[in-house]
Write a protein that holds these residues in place. Sequence first.
Motif, mmCIF file in Angstrom:
data_model
loop_
_atom_site.group_PDB
_atom_site.id
_atom_site.type_symbol
_atom_site.label_atom_id
_atom_site.label_comp_id
_atom_site.label_asym_id
_atom_site.label_seq_id
_atom_site.Cartn_x
_atom_site.Cartn_y
_atom_site.Cartn_z
ATOM 1 N N ILE A 175 38.465 40.617 35.163
ATOM 2 C CA ILE A 175 38.460 40.482 36.623
ATOM 3 C C ILE A 175 39.063 39.133 37.012
ATOM 4 O O ILE A 175 39.907 39.046 37.908
ATOM 5 C CB ILE A 175 37.023 40.628 37.174
ATOM 6 C CG1 ILE A 175 36.493 42.049 36.944
ATOM 7 C CG2 ILE A 175 36.963 40.250 38.654
ATOM 8 C CD1 ILE A 175 34.988 42.182 37.134
ATOM 9 N N HIS A 176 38.618 38.076 36.347
ATOM 10 C CA HIS A 176 39.089 36.716 36.601
ATOM 11 C C HIS A 176 40.601 36.624 36.442
ATOM 12 O O HIS A 176 41.308 36.125 37.324
ATOM 13 C CB HIS A 176 38.370 35.776 35.625
ATOM 14 C CG HIS A 176 38.814 34.370 35.646
ATOM 15 N ND1 HIS A 176 39.810 33.904 34.813
ATOM 16 C CD2 HIS A 176 38.397 33.303 36.377
ATOM 17 C CE1 HIS A 176 39.981 32.610 35.033
ATOM 18 N NE2 HIS A 176 39.139 32.224 35.969
ATOM 19 N N GLU A 177 41.105 37.100 35.315
ATOM 20 C CA GLU A 177 42.539 36.998 35.052
ATOM 21 C C GLU A 177 43.351 37.865 36.010
ATOM 22 O O GLU A 177 44.457 37.494 36.393
ATOM 23 C CB GLU A 177 42.840 37.349 33.590
ATOM 24 C CG GLU A 177 42.268 36.341 32.603
ATOM 25 C CD GLU A 177 42.745 34.916 32.831
ATOM 26 O OE1 GLU A 177 43.969 34.685 32.915
ATOM 27 O OE2 GLU A 177 41.880 34.009 32.940
ATOM 28 N N GLU A 178 42.800 39.000 36.412
ATOM 29 C CA GLU A 178 43.495 39.848 37.393
ATOM 30 C C GLU A 178 43.609 39.131 38.730
ATOM 31 O O GLU A 178 44.651 39.179 39.382
ATOM 32 C CB GLU A 178 42.767 41.182 37.562
ATOM 33 C CG GLU A 178 43.430 42.123 38.536
ATOM 34 C CD GLU A 178 44.790 42.650 38.092
ATOM 35 O OE1 GLU A 178 45.564 43.066 38.974
ATOM 36 O OE2 GLU A 178 45.080 42.649 36.880
ATOM 37 N N LEU A 179 42.549 38.445 39.152
ATOM 38 C CA LEU A 179 42.598 37.699 40.409
ATOM 39 C C LEU A 179 43.658 36.598 40.335
ATOM 40 O O LEU A 179 44.364 36.348 41.307
ATOM 41 C CB LEU A 179 41.231 37.098 40.737
ATOM 42 C CG LEU A 179 41.139 36.278 42.018
ATOM 43 C CD1 LEU A 179 41.458 37.134 43.252
ATOM 44 C CD2 LEU A 179 39.767 35.649 42.159
#
Length: 184
Positions: free
Chosen positions: A126-130
């Motif tokens: 989720i973090h890297e997608e954001l």
Amino acid sequence: MTSPAALELRHVRNVEEVRQEIVDVHAEVRHRDFGLTGPFYTVERFNERLTGHSSALGWEAVVAYDQGEAVGFAYGVPLGTKSRWWTAMTTQMPEGFAEETGSRTFALNEIVVRKTWRGTGAAHRIHEELLSGRPEERITLLVNPAAGDGKVQAVYERWGYEKIGEQQPFPDSPVFASMMRTLR
């Protein structure tokens, strides 16, 4: 439960599309799982902070779904030229460090994942997608150093963040570790 790689990740720029899901996941994790109490951690106060964060220019969230159920989210905002982000620092910062242009620093305001998904890699995904495609030079976040007996801060360190100081953004908030990671 599917694998983190199979999660549906949705970028959102209008908080009203996902407000209730974000509030529900946040309340479940912060109150039930972590037992955080006190005025700063009430659902109402979180919802107020969410409103403030999401009203800023450039706010964006990523919400992860497993078969239609929200399992976690992350959101943040670029720090504008008049940002108050750095004013709560209790640590002296180097000259020019806190000067914001609106495209220099992205502030990760929240990242929350339901208990069954913690430790699976879902939060990192989720973090890297954001952060994917973000134009900013760096990203900053605040973490309660006591969260998970220091384990949460250790996760951020594994993700490449370094502690740069401490800040207390609200009179009733904990003193947070202020962390930074280079994006570009």
